[in-house]
Enzyme design. Structure first.
Site, PDB file in Angstrom:
ATOM      1  N   LYS A  83     -66.556 -13.313 -73.998  1.00  0.00           N
ATOM      2  CA  LYS A  83     -66.497 -14.623 -73.333  1.00  0.00           C
ATOM      3  C   LYS A  83     -67.139 -14.501 -71.951  1.00  0.00           C
ATOM      4  CE  LYS A  83     -62.825 -18.090 -72.916  1.00  0.00           C
ATOM      5  NZ  LYS A  83     -61.354 -18.183 -72.782  1.00  0.00           N
TER       6      LYS A  83
HETATM    7  C1  E4P Z   1     -59.677 -21.070 -73.401  1.00  0.00           C
HETATM    8  O1  E4P Z   1     -60.661 -20.546 -73.793  1.00  0.00           O
HETATM    9  C2  E4P Z   1     -59.527 -21.587 -72.024  1.00  0.00           C
HETATM   10  O2  E4P Z   1     -59.630 -20.543 -71.116  1.00  0.00           O
HETATM   11  C3  E4P Z   1     -58.226 -22.320 -71.872  1.00  0.00           C
HETATM   12  O3  E4P Z   1     -58.111 -23.231 -72.964  1.00  0.00           O
HETATM   13  C4  E4P Z   1     -58.056 -23.021 -70.563  1.00  0.00           C
HETATM   14  O4  E4P Z   1     -56.911 -23.825 -70.609  1.00  0.00           O
HETATM   15  P1  E4P Z   1     -56.224 -24.417 -69.288  1.00  0.00           P
HETATM   16  O5  E4P Z   1     -57.164 -25.375 -68.654  1.00  0.00           O
HETATM   17  O6  E4P Z   1     -54.982 -25.101 -69.780  1.00  0.00           O
HETATM   18  O7  E4P Z   1     -55.932 -23.238 -68.400  1.00  0.00           O
END
Ligand code: E4P
EC number: 2.2.1.2
Length: 217
Positions: A83
């Site tokens: 990622k």
């Molecule tokens: C997933 O890949 C993201 O990092 C995550 O969904 C972010 O979520 P949040 O905005 O609730 O922290």
């Protein structure tokens, strides 16, 4: 639509995985911090638990180090997806890693133009953050709709991985708009089962079972 679980909590992943609800897992530095675990150790455990892709996020902000970190993360297991953030350096890392045949999830996407760039850089997944747009009074679903249209217009293979999902309605709207994947916290996935009429109907059936002394076993 595929369900990814947005957590680094092993027990929560295992519970949903046993029900066949887990097509993959996403983590980020905040979720690793919350777990209190070492990133390599906990990611290895998650990868052993689930068959699908497990996103593990780099910590660097320059392309060269992102690529080196990505290669180290890829050594953890065959189902690692690297990622990277949606920056110019992140796109460079995406291109290098996907050119080598690896899966890359480009995260922190907040505009359709960013999603277009990620697709052109060969991203396996693009992660538009719905909840964080809603937090500042912008329409997260409009972003999902725009990316769907653009990717379909040009036949991009990049999968739309709707992230920052905060509610059951977010999941429903993403399904309606054709997001390929949603990643949501375990509590949001479990909340999809809830309906007051199910509870009411079950209470009425239970009352009649008791009144009529209905027994099967
Ligand atoms: C997933 O890949 C993201 O990092 C995550 O969904 C972010 O979520 P949040 O905005 O609730 O922290």
């Amino acid at each position: 639509m595929k369900f990814f679980v947005d957590t680094a909590e092993i027990d929560a992943i295992a519970e949903l995985n046993d029900l066949g609800m887990v097509d993959g897992v996403t983590t980020n530095p905040s979720l690793i911090k919350k777990s209190g675990r070492d990133i390599i150790e906990v990611t290895k455990e998650i990868c052993a638990l689930v068959d699908g892709p497990v996103s593990a996020e780099v910590t660097a902000i320059d392309a060269k180090t992102m690529i080196a970190e990505g290669r180290k993360l890829l050594e953890i297991a065959d189902n690692i997806t690297v990622k990277v953030p949606l920056t110019w350096d992140g796109l460079q890392a995406c291109k290098a890693l996907t050119d080598d045949g690896h899966k890359v999830n480009v995260t922190l996407c907040f505009s359709a133009n960013q999603a277009l760039l990620a697709a052109k850089a060969g991203a396996t997944f693009i992660s538009p953050f719905i909840g964080r747009l809603d937090d500042i009074n912008l329409d997260g679903m409009e972003l999902i709709e725009d990316i769907r249209t653009i990717y379909d217009n040009y036949g991009f293979d990049t999968e739309i991985l709707a992230a920052s999902i905060r509610s059951a309605n977010h999941v429903l709207d993403c399904a309606r708009l054709g997001a390929d994947v949603i990643t949501a916290p375990p509590a949001v996935i479990k909340a999809l089962v809830n309906h007051p009429l199910t509870d009411k109907g079950l209470a009425a059936f239970l009352a009649d079972i008791k009144a009529a002394d209905i027994k099967i076993l």
